[in-house]
Scaffold this motif. Structure first.
Motif, short mmCIF file in Angstrom:
data_model
loop_
_atom_site.label_atom_id
_atom_site.label_comp_id
_atom_site.label_asym_id
_atom_site.label_seq_id
_atom_site.Cartn_x
_atom_site.Cartn_y
_atom_site.Cartn_z
N LEU A 93 0.76 -0.86 0.09
CA LEU A 93 0.34 0.12 -0.37
C LEU A 93 0.77 1.02 0.12
O LEU A 93 0.48 2.32 -0.52
CB LEU A 93 -0.82 -0.22 1.02
N ILE A 99 -1.56 0.98 -5.50
CA ILE A 99 -2.60 2.23 -5.51
C ILE A 99 -2.83 2.19 -6.39
O ILE A 99 -4.03 2.38 -6.89
CB ILE A 99 -2.04 3.13 -4.32
N GLN A 102 -5.08 -0.58 -7.68
CA GLN A 102 -6.18 -0.87 -7.31
C GLN A 102 -7.22 0.40 -7.37
O GLN A 102 -8.32 -0.02 -7.88
CB GLN A 102 -5.55 -0.31 -6.44
#
Length: 166
Positions: A93, A99, A102
């Motif tokens: 993350l 990020i 995602q």
């Protein structure tokens, strides 16, 4: 005053045989040896029981504590694995590229200047997406309010009815 005596109480009893007397001699000694051995064995048995009983409780406590220790070690290993997985997730993350990917995958974000195509419905066996349930409604001729009403009716049906109508 004299007390009356029993016969043979005052006189020494004659010995019979090879020095064995009916009053007690060697026979009494052998009986003493047997009872002495039995008494010693009983004392030894009591001592052994006392030692066993005094060792039993600490031994039981030791065994139960070893079991608790092994359970705690196993729990600790599981927690360490969980911590390692969470650290890997934290590291992922922290990566801006992850990020970004995602956000594209889960939220359907698009970078400026890109065009996205969103296909609705689960894929079919041929690899093509299934037809949207409203596709047949939009193709029906008629006034706009009839198409709107048909769309509302299709939306009100459960998802299983959409799949079975195909």
């Amino acid at each position: 005053m004299r007390r009356p005596t029993r016969p043979g109480a005052g006189a020494a009893a004659p010995r019979t045989g090879a020095g064995a007397s009916p009053a007690g001699g060697p026979q009494r000694r052998s009986a003493r040896r047997r009872t002495g051995l039995t008494t010693r064995a009983a004392i030894l048995a009591v001592a052994v029981c006392a030692v066993v009983l005094s060792v039993a409780y600490p031994l039981r406590a030791f065994v139960s504590q070893r079991g608790e220790i092994s359970a705690m070690q196993q729990h600790q290993r599981g927690q360490q694995q969980r911590v390692a997985a969470l650290q890997r997730q934290r590291d992922r993350l922290a990566d801006p590229a992850y990020i970004r990917s995602q956000a594209r995958q889960r939220l359907h974000f698009v970078a400026p200047g890109e065009t996205t195509l969103l296909l609705l419905g689960p894929p079919t066996a041929a690899g093509r997406p299934a037809q949207h349930p409203d596709a047949g409604v939009a193709a029906t001729p008629g006034p706009w309010y009839a198409r709107l009403w048909a769309t509302a009716q299709v939306a009100a049906q459960p998802a299983a009815a959409h799949r079975s109508s195909r």
